[in-house]
Motif scaffolding. Structure first.
Motif, PDB file in Angstrom:
ATOM      1  N   ARG A 101       0.849  -1.194   0.000  1.00  0.00           N
ATOM      2  CA  ARG A 101       0.000   0.000   0.000  1.00  0.00           C
ATOM      3  C   ARG A 101       0.884   1.244   0.000  1.00  0.00           C
ATOM      4  NH1 ARG A 101      -1.536   2.240   4.581  1.00  0.00           N
ATOM      5  NH2 ARG A 101      -0.048   1.979   6.269  1.00  0.00           N
ATOM      6  N   THR A 155      -2.958  -3.526  18.112  1.00  0.00           N
ATOM      7  CA  THR A 155      -1.862  -4.014  18.952  1.00  0.00           C
ATOM      8  C   THR A 155      -1.345  -2.888  19.840  1.00  0.00           C
ATOM      9  OG1 THR A 155      -0.298  -3.466  17.185  1.00  0.00           O
ATOM     10  CG2 THR A 155      -1.126  -5.734  17.230  1.00  0.00           C
ATOM     11  N   LYS A 210       0.960  -0.181  21.558  1.00  0.00           N
ATOM     12  CA  LYS A 210       1.976   0.705  20.974  1.00  0.00           C
ATOM     13  C   LYS A 210       2.558   1.636  22.039  1.00  0.00           C
ATOM     14  CE  LYS A 210       0.394   0.807  16.287  1.00  0.00           C
ATOM     15  NZ  LYS A 210       0.821  -0.551  16.134  1.00  0.00           N
ATOM     16  N   TYR A 237      -5.260  -5.221   5.791  1.00  0.00           N
ATOM     17  CA  TYR A 237      -4.647  -3.894   5.689  1.00  0.00           C
ATOM     18  C   TYR A 237      -3.145  -4.001   5.840  1.00  0.00           C
ATOM     19  CZ  TYR A 237      -4.270  -3.763  10.824  1.00  0.00           C
ATOM     20  OH  TYR A 237      -3.970  -4.034  12.125  1.00  0.00           O
TER      21      TYR A 237
HETATM   22  P1  NAP Z   1      -2.073   1.835   8.685  1.00  0.00           P
HETATM   23  O1  NAP Z   1      -0.696   2.390   8.802  1.00  0.00           O
HETATM   24  O2  NAP Z   1      -2.265   0.459   8.148  1.00  0.00           O
HETATM   25  O3  NAP Z   1      -2.738   1.942  10.131  1.00  0.00           O
HETATM   26  C1  NAP Z   1      -3.964   1.346  10.437  1.00  0.00           C
HETATM   27  C2  NAP Z   1      -4.177   1.427  11.940  1.00  0.00           C
HETATM   28  O4  NAP Z   1      -5.466   0.889  12.238  1.00  0.00           O
HETATM   29  C3  NAP Z   1      -3.149   0.599  12.722  1.00  0.00           C
HETATM   30  O5  NAP Z   1      -2.775   1.294  13.876  1.00  0.00           O
HETATM   31  C4  NAP Z   1      -3.941  -0.652  13.090  1.00  0.00           C
HETATM   32  O6  NAP Z   1      -3.537  -1.264  14.300  1.00  0.00           O
HETATM   33  C5  NAP Z   1      -5.325  -0.074  13.271  1.00  0.00           C
HETATM   34  N1  NAP Z   1      -6.332  -1.120  13.135  1.00  0.00           N
HETATM   35  C6  NAP Z   1      -6.646  -1.861  12.050  1.00  0.00           C
HETATM   36  N2  NAP Z   1      -7.635  -2.735  12.330  1.00  0.00           N
HETATM   37  C7  NAP Z   1      -7.946  -2.528  13.633  1.00  0.00           C
HETATM   38  C8  NAP Z   1      -8.887  -3.128  14.508  1.00  0.00           C
HETATM   39  N3  NAP Z   1      -9.708  -4.117  14.109  1.00  0.00           N
HETATM   40  N4  NAP Z   1      -8.932  -2.680  15.783  1.00  0.00           N
HETATM   41  C9  NAP Z   1      -8.103  -1.709  16.195  1.00  0.00           C
HETATM   42  N5  NAP Z   1      -7.186  -1.091  15.420  1.00  0.00           N
HETATM   43  C10 NAP Z   1      -7.121  -1.514  14.143  1.00  0.00           C
HETATM   44  O7  NAP Z   1      -2.986   2.788   7.789  1.00  0.00           O
HETATM   45  P2  NAP Z   1      -2.790   4.355   7.497  1.00  0.00           P
HETATM   46  O8  NAP Z   1      -1.806   4.564   6.429  1.00  0.00           O
HETATM   47  O9  NAP Z   1      -2.612   5.054   8.795  1.00  0.00           O
HETATM   48  O10 NAP Z   1      -4.225   4.695   6.884  1.00  0.00           O
HETATM   49  C11 NAP Z   1      -5.409   4.515   7.639  1.00  0.00           C
HETATM   50  C12 NAP Z   1      -6.617   4.634   6.733  1.00  0.00           C
HETATM   51  O11 NAP Z   1      -6.813   5.995   6.344  1.00  0.00           O
HETATM   52  C13 NAP Z   1      -6.492   3.910   5.393  1.00  0.00           C
HETATM   53  O12 NAP Z   1      -6.761   2.525   5.545  1.00  0.00           O
HETATM   54  C14 NAP Z   1      -7.537   4.595   4.563  1.00  0.00           C
HETATM   55  O13 NAP Z   1      -8.772   3.927   4.729  1.00  0.00           O
HETATM   56  C15 NAP Z   1      -7.638   5.997   5.183  1.00  0.00           C
HETATM   57  N6  NAP Z   1      -7.157   7.046   4.257  1.00  0.00           N
HETATM   58  C16 NAP Z   1      -8.038   8.028   3.899  1.00  0.00           C
HETATM   59  C17 NAP Z   1      -7.623   9.045   3.055  1.00  0.00           C
HETATM   60  C18 NAP Z   1      -8.551  10.156   2.691  1.00  0.00           C
HETATM   61  O14 NAP Z   1      -8.235  10.965   1.812  1.00  0.00           O
HETATM   62  N7  NAP Z   1      -9.707  10.285   3.323  1.00  0.00           N
HETATM   63  C19 NAP Z   1      -6.318   9.059   2.560  1.00  0.00           C
HETATM   64  C20 NAP Z   1      -5.451   8.036   2.946  1.00  0.00           C
HETATM   65  C21 NAP Z   1      -5.885   7.036   3.798  1.00  0.00           C
HETATM   66  P3  NAP Z   1      -2.110  -2.004  14.438  1.00  0.00           P
HETATM   67  O15 NAP Z   1      -1.085  -0.907  14.252  1.00  0.00           O
HETATM   68  O16 NAP Z   1      -2.142  -2.527  15.808  1.00  0.00           O
HETATM   69  O17 NAP Z   1      -2.058  -3.029  13.347  1.00  0.00           O
END
Ligand code: NAP
Length: 312
Positions: free
Chosen positions: A89, A168, A170, A312
């Motif tokens: 990603r 998880t 942190k 993810y």
């Molecule tokens: P990331 O680095 O993969 O982080 C995802 C976070 O969510 C991690 O801390 C993960 O926990 C946590 N998580 C996932 N499943 C969970 C669950 N069931 N319970 C608790 N925590 C959970 O993703 P990112 O790069 O920060 O991006 C996050 C999201 O933002 C993307 O997936 C996308 O949907 C959204 N986004 C939106 C835009 C926009 O323009 N609106 C742009 C970019 C991204 P762990 O660390 O413990 O695994």
């Protein structure tokens, strides 16, 4: 033999990416052929992809070493049954900066009550209460990944007490980190302003349901730049109508563009933004793509590899 890279991220973005990608490949020392067409799918070594491309069959790309997403959220790619190749990603400095600015801007809007003064240009001198300061406003961020942790640290630097929640455990300087179901309950209970930056997965579907919205302080604010399915829309509308939730600023929706007849449009306590929180920018994203191809060719681990089981 040059490496064959197929740009399958949509015809409309090809003009933006062609030169930045070619430059980034050259800077990374890659001997690569970049094209927006692939007459022989079996010859493709790497595939650059975004869901704007629409329905896509990955199965003919049987020698492809990695699919490189231009989007951070990959729920529309990882659920494609034809995808067997490793999927990376997008994690990128400028994408992260865009999200941090969106989150900080909308948190400050609600924290400072800017709407009162922007809308109230009616001759009334509204100096009723001592303006709050950030250290008195508790912000909770669901999702402590690349975007949530950066947004949390920016808010903490402004003195907001920030709590983060993730799957998880942190340790992030300046942020109280919680996890698990008990952690979620505790986090929601202190969320004067809640920011949702979780990915869309089966586990996060309707995470913010009626019961959980009821755990938040009355009149609190939700800012969702994560994904639409994180929220039970009917439950949120009911919570807005009852005053349990004071305002919702929503950037992402189950159906995009948000249909004109949707009750979010025109709701006095909802702000709709059109999925603009953080766009991928070609100049910086091209370097991330090039670095991952360089790593793969050098036998080094890929960056930002998606875990298929987690989604993810
Ligand atoms: P990331 O680095 O993969 O982080 C995802 C976070 O969510 C991690 O801390 C993960 O926990 C946590 N998580 C996932 N499943 C969970 C669950 N069931 N319970 C608790 N925590 C959970 O993703 P990112 O790069 O920060 O991006 C996050 C999201 O933002 C993307 O997936 C996308 O949907 C959204 N986004 C939106 C835009 C926009 O323009 N609106 C742009 C970019 C991204 P762990 O660390 O413990 O695994």
């Amino acid at each position: 033999m040059p490496i064959n890279v197929f740009f399958a991220a949509g015809a409309e973005s090809w003009p933006d990416y062609q030169v930045p990608l070619s430059n980034a490949f050259a800077e990374a020392g890659l001997d690569a052929t970049l094209s927006d067409s692939a007459p022989d799918p079996a010859s493709v070594d790497y595939l650059i992809f975004s869901p704007t491309r629409g329905t896509f069959d990955f199965s003919p790309y049987r020698n492809c070493k990695a699919v490189l997403s231009l989007w951070a959220g990959v729920e529309r790619i990882v659920t494609n049954p034809t995808l067997t190749q490793p999927l990376c990603r997008m994690v990128d400095r400028e994408l992260t900066e865009g999200m941090v600015e969106y989150v900080v801007g909308h948190v400050l809007r609600h924290h400072l009550g800017m709407d009162t003064h922007i809308r109230g240009q009616d001759g009334v001198w509204r100096h009723a209460a001592l303006p709050p300061i950030a250290r008195q406003r508790r912000v909770v961020i669901l999702g402590m990944g690349a975007l949530g942790s950066a947004a949390g640290q920016a808010l903490a630097a402004l003195n907001f007490p920030v709590t983060g929640w993730s799957r998880t455990q942190k340790t992030i300087p300046g942020i109280t980190c919680l996890w698990g179901e008990d952690g979620l309950r505790a986090a929601l209970g202190r969320a004067d302003i809640l920011v949702t930056l979780l990915p869309s997965t089966p586990e996060t579907e309707s995470l913010l349901n009626g019961a959980r919205l009821g755990l938040m302080p009355r009149g609190s604010v939700i800012i969702n730049p994560g994904r639409g399915p994180l929220i039970d829309d009917d439950a949120l509308l009911a919570a807005l109508d009852s005053g349990q939730i004071g305002h919702a600023t929503l950037d992402v929706f189950r159906i995009e563009p948000l249909p004109p007849e949707h009750p979010y449009w025109g709701h006095p306590n909802v702000t709709v933004t059109p999925h603009i929180a953080a766009d991928t920018r070609a100049g910086s994203a091209a370097k991330v793509v090039a670095e991952n191809i360089r790593r793969s060719e050098a036998g080094e681990p890929l960056l930002y590899l998606v875990d298929r089981a987690r989604g993810y």
